[in-house]
Design a protein around this motif. Sequence first.
Motif, PDB file in Angstrom:
ATOM      1  N   PRO A 141       0.822  -1.224   0.000  1.00 52.92           N
ATOM      2  CA  PRO A 141       0.000   0.000   0.000  1.00 52.92           C
ATOM      3  C   PRO A 141       0.853   1.270   0.000  1.00 52.92           C
ATOM      4  O   PRO A 141       0.445   2.277  -0.575  1.00 52.92           O
ATOM      5  N   LEU A 142       2.026   1.192   0.598  1.00 57.72           N
ATOM      6  CA  LEU A 142       2.891   2.383   0.649  1.00 57.72           C
ATOM      7  C   LEU A 142       3.489   2.666  -0.722  1.00 57.72           C
ATOM      8  O   LEU A 142       3.590   3.816  -1.156  1.00 57.72           O
ATOM      9  N   THR A 144       2.225   1.596  -3.680  1.00 56.38           N
ATOM     10  CA  THR A 144       1.205   1.896  -4.696  1.00 56.38           C
ATOM     11  C   THR A 144       0.567   3.266  -4.454  1.00 56.38           C
ATOM     12  O   THR A 144      -0.104   3.787  -5.339  1.00 56.38           O
ATOM     13  N   ALA A 145       0.783   3.848  -3.280  1.00 59.48           N
ATOM     14  CA  ALA A 145       0.244   5.190  -3.019  1.00 59.48           C
ATOM     15  C   ALA A 145       1.032   6.269  -3.767  1.00 59.48           C
ATOM     16  O   ALA A 145       0.589   7.407  -3.863  1.00 59.48           O
TER      17      ALA A 145
END
Length: 179
Positions: A141-142, A144-145
Amino acid sequence: MAHERNIVLLGFMGTGKSRVAGLLAGQLGWRQVDTDDEIERRAGLPIPEIFARHGEPWFRKLEHEVVRDLAAGQRLVIATGGGVVLNPENLRVLGASGVLVCLLADPEVIWERVRQETHRPLLAGGNPQQRIRDLLAKRRPLYTAIPLQVDTSHLTPESVAGRVLELWRMAERVEGRHG
Ligand code: S3P
């Protein structure tokens, strides 16, 4: 127009950040800097030794100082360690200094690229392949943010550098129009 923003490469270990940073720096006539190299220089120790002697929290603190100091420079291609995304303050400082581009790669490709190497303490010990999958799952998630991304799994470093350059030029144009 304001000065051109730095290029900041983020992404997991083995996604090609250092290699691509070198190519980009060569093409632009800019300086290539690497957070891991600067950490080693300041600590006077290689990364595995830093982890072994001082532990990961100490490493992360030094990493943040290095990020802050490197981000103050100009005409830089900054390659970052894979864990830089763990601290939101790192991303804020780097985002103010340059255009962030995240390099991605499939876990199998990462394994093929890093399996011969011994300088990554987070992959040391039993079952590094599983460790890659676990760490990637936790951090995905980090990564792809970050809005600008290049999947390097099936590209040569030269193609990745070309793609990053395109993204950076596009980002600079958008900034020029609005800024
Ligand atoms: C780390 C990645 C390494 C290095 C350290 C920790 C991580 O950098 O900073 O071993 O937490 O992912 P590379 O991404 O250059 O291997």
